[in-house]
Enzyme design. Structure first.
Site, mmCIF file in Angstrom:
data_model
loop_
_atom_site.group_PDB
_atom_site.id
_atom_site.type_symbol
_atom_site.label_atom_id
_atom_site.label_comp_id
_atom_site.label_asym_id
_atom_site.label_seq_id
_atom_site.Cartn_x
_atom_site.Cartn_y
_atom_site.Cartn_z
ATOM 1 N N HIS A 159 -3.257 -6.029 2.547
ATOM 2 C CA HIS A 159 -2.389 -7.081 3.072
ATOM 3 C C HIS A 159 -3.120 -8.401 3.297
ATOM 4 O O HIS A 159 -2.576 -9.335 3.865
ATOM 5 C CB HIS A 159 -1.749 -6.641 4.390
ATOM 6 N N LYS A 205 9.780 5.100 7.342
ATOM 7 C CA LYS A 205 10.157 3.915 6.572
ATOM 8 C C LYS A 205 11.357 4.285 5.717
ATOM 9 O O LYS A 205 11.255 5.176 4.852
ATOM 10 C CB LYS A 205 8.998 3.506 5.666
ATOM 11 N N LYS A 246 6.973 -0.329 14.619
ATOM 12 C CA LYS A 246 5.889 -1.088 14.001
ATOM 13 C C LYS A 246 6.522 -2.089 13.059
ATOM 14 O O LYS A 246 7.094 -1.718 12.036
ATOM 15 C CB LYS A 246 4.978 -0.127 13.235
ATOM 16 N N ASP A 305 -3.917 1.016 11.612
ATOM 17 C CA ASP A 305 -3.460 1.681 10.398
ATOM 18 C C ASP A 305 -4.586 1.521 9.391
ATOM 19 O O ASP A 305 -4.836 0.419 8.899
ATOM 20 C CB ASP A 305 -2.160 1.072 9.862
ATOM 21 N N GLU A 351 -3.229 5.482 12.312
ATOM 22 C CA GLU A 351 -2.365 5.860 11.186
ATOM 23 C C GLU A 351 -3.188 6.024 9.915
ATOM 24 O O GLU A 351 -4.126 5.249 9.671
ATOM 25 C CB GLU A 351 -1.332 4.745 11.017
ATOM 26 N N GLU A 373 -4.651 -2.532 9.259
ATOM 27 C CA GLU A 373 -3.915 -3.114 10.386
ATOM 28 C C GLU A 373 -4.616 -2.839 11.710
ATOM 29 O O GLU A 373 -5.006 -1.704 11.988
ATOM 30 C CB GLU A 373 -2.497 -2.515 10.448
ATOM 31 N N HIS A 409 8.664 -1.136 9.489
ATOM 32 C CA HIS A 409 8.954 -2.079 8.415
ATOM 33 C C HIS A 409 8.082 -1.759 7.190
ATOM 34 O O HIS A 409 7.331 -0.790 7.203
ATOM 35 C CB HIS A 409 8.633 -3.506 8.903
ATOM 36 N N ASP A 465 1.575 8.313 7.349
ATOM 37 C CA ASP A 465 2.464 7.366 6.649
ATOM 38 C C ASP A 465 2.469 7.743 5.167
ATOM 39 O O ASP A 465 3.367 8.445 4.698
ATOM 40 C CB ASP A 465 1.970 5.938 6.890
ATOM 41 N N SER A 497 0.870 -1.182 0.000
ATOM 42 C CA SER A 497 0.000 0.000 0.000
ATOM 43 C C SER A 497 0.909 1.235 0.000
ATOM 44 O O SER A 497 0.981 1.984 0.956
ATOM 45 C CB SER A 497 -0.906 -0.004 1.231
#
Ligand code: PGA
Ligand code: ZN
Length: 424
Positions: free
Chosen positions: A153, A333, A384, A240, A281, A162, A361, A308, A40
């Site tokens: 995911h 990230k 995370k 998230d 998030e 998430e 990650h 993010d 994503s």
């Protein structure tokens, strides 16, 4: 001094090719770094160079990025002192010459950048977290454990990407991790007992088909309780939303409804009053600055609002957020921006502006554990890196266990203090 730089194509946790770089110093030290990859991804991320040759890995090969390391980046930094990280990163940015590292590839540049830092630390006989963070780096982060996977995911119809558990009440990192694992296993038993799937998503969390966000949060509260912990006090919750994924032409297509930013914000306000949520998030889409400002006004004093896809670890986009009072935290990230230097700059800007920073990650990962050391080095207090299961995820948690052991009595667990806004 850097004597040689090599690179190869390896595989990530989704079975896609990625770049691994090795740096050799003249004192014989060899260090290695591997590059992660998102699913994503934000539109404003640095460029991930892939071959596009459909005859290999469906076009996802990274031979061009490997060649960029071997033919261009390596030769350009040979002879540099490996401790000159900023100079080396600046040299690579200049060689690329584009705004988003499109020419040589952020995956090529990042691999070199991280391998240089690791070589430097090894050469000085220092653990990476201490080399990067100095003698005062001693705070272990709260693990944000992603135990239910949805969105991009997983193959379910759960829109939120998430659902995380955060053991904020533990005394130490290792205790917090154990609480998280025990809750993860309690959740598995709970899913099983309800006839729901215990298959896993990309980040090692379960991926059951649920009616929506509230159903998932209810399951987490039940799992925490059945594992013997108190929701909110011992273990808090996080989301998230990754809402860019379901945003289209000004509308959020969320849980079978078409919502405006204000309506989706109201939904989160409801969740925050009903569940012990400490962090949300990407509640809105990556370009919805106006909606974000309103949401931050509504929720920012009580909850961590994390950008993010919104900030993409980019100091320029983060500065815009700070100026417009948008969000109060940044997800960090390394491959979103493409060098260690710019990553550290983003963290520093956040921290001196009253924003929290979370080392993270990607959904496509490798056995590389650099982000664990970075979390301690930057005193971020949060990391995370997926479920407490699957080696691509636990590699980072295991590295934090090693760092905790190395620090001994000097280790401090961030715990609740990492979430100053949480009142639950
Ligand atoms: P990604 O997901 O690595 O697929 O982008 C992680 C996240 O959105 O935080
Ligand atoms: Zn995200």
């Amino acid at each position: 001094l850097i004597e040689a730089v090599g690179a190869r194509e390896i595989l990530d946790s989704r079975g896609n090719p990625t770049v691994e770089v090795e740096v050799l110093l003249d004192d014989g030290v060899v260090a290695r770094a591997a590059v992660p990859s998102g699913a994503s991804t934000g539109a404003f991320e640095a460029y991930e160079l892939r071959d596009g040759d459909k005859n290999r890995y469906g076009g996802k090969g990274v031979e061009k990025a490997v060649d960029a390391v071997i033919d261009v980046l390596g030769p350009a930094i040979e002879g540099f002192d490996a401790t000159d990280q900023r100079l080396i990163d600046a040299e690579m940015i200049a060689l690329d010459g584009t705004e988003n590292k499109k020419k040589l590839g952020a995956n090529a540049i990042l691999g070199v950048s991280l391998a240089v830092a690791k070589a430097s630390a090894d050469s000085l006989n220092l653990p990476l977290f201490r080399y990067l963070g100095g003698p005062n780096a001693h705070t272990l982060p709260v693990p944000m454990l992603n135990v239910i996977n949805g969105g991009a995911h997983a193959d379910t119809s759960v829109d939120i990407q998430e659902f995380m558990i955060l053991p904020i009440g533990a005394e130490t990192f290792s205790e917090g991790l154990r609480w998280g694992v025990e809750t993860y296993h309690a959740l598995k038993a709970l899913l099983h007992s309800k006839g729901l799937s215990t298959g896993l998503g990309d980040e090692g969390g379960f991926a059951p088909d649920l009616s929506g966000g509230r159903a998932a949060l209810d399951l987490l509260v039940e799992a925490i309780t059945s594992a013997g912990f108190t929701p909110g006090k011992d273990i808090a919750l996080g989301l998230d939303v990754a809402s860019t994924e379901f945003f289209d032409k000004g509308v959020y297509n969320f849980e079978k409804q078409q919502l405006s930013a204000a309506q989706l914000t109201d939904y989160f306000v409801g969740l925050v009053s009903d569940y012990p949520l400490v962090t949300i998030e990407d509640p809105l889409a990556e370009d919805d600055w106006e909606g974000y400002a309103h949401l931050t006004e509504q929720l920012g004093s009580r909850v961590q609002i994390v950008g993010d896809d919104l900030f993409v670890t980019n100091p320029k986009r983060l500065q815009q957020g700070i100026d417009q009072k948008v969000a109060n935290s940044i997800l960090v990230k390394v491959n979103q921006i493409g060098t260690l230097t710019e990553t550290l700059d983003a963290v520093a800007l956040a921290q001196r502006s009253g924003y929290t920073a979370i080392l993270s990650h990607r959904s496509g990962e490798t056995e590389d554990t650099t982000i664990a050391d970075l979390a301690v080095a930057t005193d971020a207090g949060q990391i995370k890196t997926g479920a407490p299961a699957r080696s691509d995820r636990v590699a980072k948690y295991n590295q934090l266990l090693r760092i905790e052991e190395e620090l001994g009595d000097a280790a401090v667990y961030a715990g609740r203090s990492a979430f100053p806004r949480f009142q639950g």
